[in-house]
Design a protein around this motif. Structure first.
Motif, short mmCIF file in Angstrom:
data_model
loop_
_atom_site.label_atom_id
_atom_site.label_comp_id
_atom_site.label_asym_id
_atom_site.label_seq_id
_atom_site.Cartn_x
_atom_site.Cartn_y
_atom_site.Cartn_z
N HIS A 71 -1.56 2.31 0.72
CA HIS A 71 -0.47 1.92 1.61
C HIS A 71 0.59 1.16 0.82
O HIS A 71 0.59 -0.06 0.78
CB HIS A 71 -1.05 1.05 2.74
CG HIS A 71 -0.11 0.79 3.87
ND1 HIS A 71 -0.53 0.23 5.06
CD2 HIS A 71 1.22 0.98 4.01
CE1 HIS A 71 0.49 0.09 5.88
NE2 HIS A 71 1.57 0.53 5.25
N ASN A 216 -3.58 2.17 10.20
CA ASN A 216 -3.07 0.96 9.54
C ASN A 216 -2.94 -0.20 10.53
O ASN A 216 -2.59 0.01 11.68
CB ASN A 216 -1.71 1.23 8.89
CG ASN A 216 -1.80 2.25 7.77
OD1 ASN A 216 -2.86 2.49 7.22
ND2 ASN A 216 -0.67 2.86 7.43
N ASP A 318 0.33 -2.84 1.42
CA ASP A 318 1.47 -2.55 2.30
C ASP A 318 2.75 -3.12 1.68
O ASP A 318 3.59 -3.73 2.36
CB ASP A 318 1.23 -3.15 3.69
CG ASP A 318 2.21 -2.60 4.75
OD1 ASP A 318 3.02 -1.72 4.41
OD2 ASP A 318 2.16 -3.08 5.89
#
Length: 555
Positions: A71, A216, A318
């Motif tokens: 991610h 996610n 992320d």
């Protein structure tokens, strides 16, 4: 593209991450790829006869663990900042072997950005043979949150992702409503299931070599309901394999940085009209940096595992904007924007720290995937099999987990696997730990304080698909390992009773813990929320493993 073969490097891996005491190191695995070339790529580290883990006793292969991040974002996401090259180099600095660029869906991305990004990925693969670089997409799930969708390299990888984005993305279609009383919710939830089945069909027909989906930050907004996650999983369990057990943005609550209400993972929300109403208010924050779904022993993750079905957890960066970084977004030329270019302007370096709550890939959060060979499809196979453990703050260098019948001589069954036994048989859980051997990127030498064994009964499919509790799951053993260094193995006896079960592991640096969400009888010293605005991630680090299932004959 077949599994990648690497040259025989002279330098060791950047990170010591995960030597497998039962098998080979990451570096040995990569060196072997170069030394043995195609023969290695076609083969496996498994013992030839091994391999039917369906047999009573099991005999899993030797593994090496590769560190990765599924991610990450670049200038091809409308809300990020860094060039593609900056992110790749950031991951390389912190020892990442594989990473997935899952840029946000957007009309500009679908029309322009995905193809431009693909060209950068091809160049990056050629220039960085030590890294496996996947192209993916951060899918806005109809009626819910986000997922990472990524494909194996091949002729159609970008075409599959772009077709998927245009046909199934909830934001692009306007299929964003998911509240229990909204009239569009049934249509939107059904479209999400249809999307996952479509990906499975592309794989089955050979249009793409492989494709995986991971949900996610599932409880960030509370809009991923239990029944939706079960529906996604059951639509194609070989495709929709799991969920982020811990979100990115782990630097979001460094004291004095973002603000007095900030929470690790940027879990700073309240229930909305689109949230599932069955989640308590406590579900909207993180616990030791982990999502409530994962961190609650006997909670939603355990409720899904108690059905006897694997659902893999991961962690990631992320990465959008790194804490204390001095780069800022560049200015748009006249007439340009993301919708008509699909790409942000290159960032500009300044002399002042810029806003952000993220770390670089591998800097803080690491997902370790057990593989038998080095390559793209091998990583995807390891994720699908659940051969995964994760840590924060570089808490461990290595972890190997095996469950074995005492009368067997093989290696037993490892993470994500299933061991078939008979009622009353004696088993042993072997946990081999390699402690941190060098300071982490914060300059701290992490020390593991304890290891918890969590056991849950397998009850089979649930009647209520919104059930989020697993009342038979609890911490059954805690081992104080304070002061232990190097590589050591814990041997924990287990007994097969009348019912099938699973075991999973968790451990921490011991700095912050307390009674778990469902009480001391279930979890006497689990992760706890931090005070808003005071969540130094480096001072509260944990590792988690995926489960091993034990199927009792006749249960």
């Amino acid at each position: 593209m077949s599994d990648q073969q690497l040259p025989d490097w002279a330098d060791p891996s950047v990170s010591p991450a995960a030597l497998d005491p039962q098998g080979v190191s990451r570096r040995q695995l990569m060196r072997r790829a170069g030394l043995f070339g195609a023969a290695f790529a076609a083969g496996s580290l498994a013992t030839p006869a091994a391999a039917d883990s369906r047999r009573l006793g099991g005999n899993d292969p030797r593994l090496a663990y590769l560190v990765g991040d599924h991610h990450v974002h670049s200038v091809y996401s409308h809300d990020a900042k860094y060039t593609f090259d900056q992110v790749v180099k950031g991951g390389a600095k912190y020892g990442v072997d594989w990473l997935v660029f899952n840029e946000h869906s957007n009309f500009g991305h679908a029309e322009f950005g995905a193809q431009m990004e693909h060209q950068e990925i091809l160049k990056a693969r050629a220039a960085n043979p030590r890294q496996l670089i996947f192209q993916g997409l951060e899918w806005y799930i109809p009626g819910a949150e986000h997922c990472t969708v990524f494909a194996a390299p091949g002729r159609h990888e970008v075409d599959i992702l772009t077709k998927f984005e245009l046909a199934y993305d909830g934001k692009l279609l306007g299929y964003d409503k998911g509240g229990p009383n909204h009239p569009d919710t049934p249509r939107n939830e059904a479209h999400a299931v249809k999307a996952i089945k479509w990906l499975a069909e592309q794989r089955r027909k050979g249009h793409v070599d492989d494709v995986l989906v991971l949900a996610n930050h599932p409880l960030r907004l509370g809009i991923d309901s239990p029944h939706e996650m079960r529906n996604w999983r059951d639509a194609a369990p070989e495709i929709m394999i799991g969920v982020e057990g811990a979100p990115g943005a782990q630097g979001g609550a460094i004291p004095g940085w973002r603000g007095p209400t900030s929470i690790r993972g940027e879990y700073e929300n309240k229930p909305s009209e689109n949230s599932w109403p069955g989640y308590p208010a406590d579900a909207y924050v993180t616990y030791g940096g982990f999502d409530w779904m994962t961190a609650t022993v006997g909670g939603l993750w355990d409720a899904m595992l108690a059905e006897g079905k694997l659902f893999t957890i991961t962690t990631n960066s992320d990465v959008h904007r790194v804490v204390f970084d001095t780069w800022k977004n560049g200015d748009w030329p006249p007439g340009q924007n993301f919708d008509n270019t699909g790409r942000l302007p290159d960032p500009v370096n300044t002399t002042e720290p810029q806003p952000g709550g993220d770390f670089w890939p591998g800097q803080f959060s690491r997902t370790h995937v057990g593989v038998t060979r080095y390559g793209y499809r091998a990583v995807m196979a390891g994720l699908r099999a659940g051969r995964v453990w994760l840590d924060h703050g570089h808490l461990l260098d290595g972890l190997d987990v095996r469950v074995k019948r005492d009368r067997d001589v093989g290696r037993g069954v490892t993470l994500g696997g299933r061991l078939r036994v008979r009622k009353g048989e004696k088993l042993t859980l072997y946990v081999t730990v390699t402690t941190a051997s060098r300071p982490n990127p914060q300059g701290i030498l992490p020390e593991l304080a304890h290891i918890d064994v969590i056991r849950g009964t397998v009850r089979g499919p649930v009647t209520d698909r919104d059930e989020w509790r697993a009342p038979d799951t609890k911490v059954v053993h805690t081992k104080d390992v304070t002061g232990r260094k190097g590589t050591y193995t814990l041997r924990i006896p287990l007994t097969a009773g009348d019912e099938s079960f699973y075991v999973r592991l968790r451990g921490s640096d011991g700095n912050r813990n307390g009674t778990g969400y469902l009480g001391a009888a279930v979890d006497p010293h689990g992760p706890i929320p931090h005070e808003p605005g005071n969540g130094d991630p480096w001072a509260d680090t944990w590792f988690y493993s995926n489960p091993v299932f034990v199927d009792v004959a006749g249960a």
